[in-house]
Design an enzyme around this catalytic site. Sequence first.
Site, PDB file in Angstrom:
ATOM      1  N   GLY A   1       0.784  -1.241   0.000  1.00 33.34           N
ATOM      2  CA  GLY A   1       0.000   0.000   0.000  1.00 33.34           C
ATOM      3  C   GLY A   1       0.810   1.281   0.000  1.00 33.34           C
ATOM      4  O   GLY A   1       0.343   2.309   0.489  1.00 33.34           O
TER       5      GLY A   1
ATOM      6  N   HIS B   1       0.321   0.707 -13.361  1.00 38.07           N
ATOM      7  CA  HIS B   1       1.100  -0.472 -13.750  1.00 38.07           C
ATOM      8  C   HIS B   1       2.571  -0.082 -13.885  1.00 38.07           C
ATOM      9  O   HIS B   1       2.885   0.947 -14.492  1.00 38.07           O
ATOM     10  CB  HIS B   1       0.562  -1.033 -15.075  1.00 38.07           C
ATOM     11  CG  HIS B   1       1.259  -2.289 -15.475  1.00 38.07           C
ATOM     12  ND1 HIS B   1       0.975  -3.512 -14.893  1.00 38.07           N
ATOM     13  CD2 HIS B   1       2.258  -2.509 -16.364  1.00 38.07           C
ATOM     14  CE1 HIS B   1       1.771  -4.434 -15.417  1.00 38.07           C
ATOM     15  NE2 HIS B   1       2.557  -3.847 -16.308  1.00 38.07           N
TER      16      HIS B   1
ATOM     17  N   GLU C   1     -12.011  -4.375 -20.148  1.00 33.24           N
ATOM     18  CA  GLU C   1     -12.204  -5.812 -19.892  1.00 33.24           C
ATOM     19  C   GLU C   1     -10.916  -6.628 -20.014  1.00 33.24           C
ATOM     20  O   GLU C   1     -10.849  -7.755 -19.543  1.00 33.24           O
ATOM     21  CB  GLU C   1     -13.262  -6.394 -20.844  1.00 33.24           C
ATOM     22  CG  GLU C   1     -14.685  -5.987 -20.510  1.00 33.24           C
ATOM     23  CD  GLU C   1     -15.106  -4.671 -21.159  1.00 33.24           C
ATOM     24  OE1 GLU C   1     -14.238  -3.964 -21.739  1.00 33.24           O
ATOM     25  OE2 GLU C   1     -16.297  -4.346 -21.075  1.00 33.24           O
TER      26      GLU C   1
ATOM     27  N   GLU D   1       5.839   6.312  -9.356  1.00 35.99           N
ATOM     28  CA  GLU D   1       4.422   5.969  -9.118  1.00 35.99           C
ATOM     29  C   GLU D   1       3.796   6.907  -8.092  1.00 35.99           C
ATOM     30  O   GLU D   1       2.687   7.408  -8.280  1.00 35.99           O
ATOM     31  CB  GLU D   1       4.298   4.534  -8.591  1.00 35.99           C
ATOM     32  CG  GLU D   1       4.572   3.472  -9.623  1.00 35.99           C
ATOM     33  CD  GLU D   1       4.252   2.069  -9.121  1.00 35.99           C
ATOM     34  OE1 GLU D   1       3.872   1.242  -9.934  1.00 35.99           O
ATOM     35  OE2 GLU D   1       4.388   1.802  -7.907  1.00 35.99           O
TER      36      GLU D   1
HETATM   37  C1  GRF Z   1       2.814  -1.082  -7.748  1.00 33.87           C
HETATM   38  O1  GRF Z   1       4.074  -1.293  -8.311  1.00 33.87           O
HETATM   39  C2  GRF Z   1       1.759  -0.957  -8.819  1.00 33.87           C
HETATM   40  O2  GRF Z   1       2.253  -0.409 -10.008  1.00 33.87           O
HETATM   41  C3  GRF Z   1       1.349  -2.381  -9.029  1.00 33.87           C
HETATM   42  O3  GRF Z   1       1.378  -2.960  -7.756  1.00 33.87           O
HETATM   43  C4  GRF Z   1       2.341  -2.285  -6.942  1.00 33.87           C
HETATM   44  C5  GRF Z   1       1.659  -1.907  -5.660  1.00 33.87           C
HETATM   45  O4  GRF Z   1       2.538  -1.437  -4.680  1.00 33.87           O
HETATM   46  N1  GRF Z   1       0.052  -2.439  -9.672  1.00 33.87           N
HETATM   47  P1  GRF Z   1       2.003  -0.830  -3.312  1.00 33.87           P
HETATM   48  O5  GRF Z   1       1.117  -1.897  -2.653  1.00 33.87           O
HETATM   49  O6  GRF Z   1       1.208   0.398  -3.638  1.00 33.87           O
HETATM   50  O7  GRF Z   1       3.200  -0.546  -2.505  1.00 33.87           O
END
Ligand code: GRF
Length: 201
Positions: free
Chosen positions: A11, A108, A141, A173
């Site tokens: 998270g 992603h 989808e 991210e």
């Molecule tokens: C992230 O790298 C995201 O891109 C992928 O899952 C990971 C989640 O990481 N879909 P976190 O649980 O937010 O630390």
Amino acid sequence: MKIAVFVSGNGTNLQALIDSVSKGTLKAEIALVVSDKENAFALKRAKDAGIETFVIDRNKFDSRESFDKEISKALDKRDIKGIILAGFMRILSEYFVRKYKNKIINIHPSLLPLFKGTSAIKDAYDSGAKKTGVTIHFVDEKLDNGPIILQETVEISKDDTKETLEEKIHKVEHKLYPKAIQLFVEGRLKIVEKKVKIEEE
Ligand code: GRF
């Protein structure tokens, strides 16, 4: 706008969203955190921030659709208008994706359409590519598909290990996801012929 964040693990992206809400750079209310894992560390982050949590065990449902319908009830009861997937390790049913068309967003860790799937960082690293990145997209989808909202490149340098690459990607991210969701909350993301058009302020 009330949004729900779906998690299964650590998270850190949820944390970045919580922090952006408290800084005021993300003007949304995280009204619910949904997890399919009762021991996800993300749930502790939600509780510490005073956010309601909803834990749901897929094994208790005989189909993906009945599982998703139960989640959907919880969302509708709270008037959730945006569904933010942040490390949620389940594929959503067609029923769910259609019901919340253009309201579900995913992050992603690669430059889609390259390196789809759950080992995107490792796959990019092992491929010898010089660049990978982060993609934020609407969910349709198909897996890791759907109109792309924002993307950012991350260089893979010769000194990178899989771990340092992972760190670099997560850092991007945590910056990019709140930004994309703020655009969504402001109603500035328009989908025209399967492409996202970001409207000027
Ligand atoms: C992230 O790298 C995201 O891109 C992928 O899952 C990971 C989640 O990481 N879909 P976190 O649980 O937010 O630390």
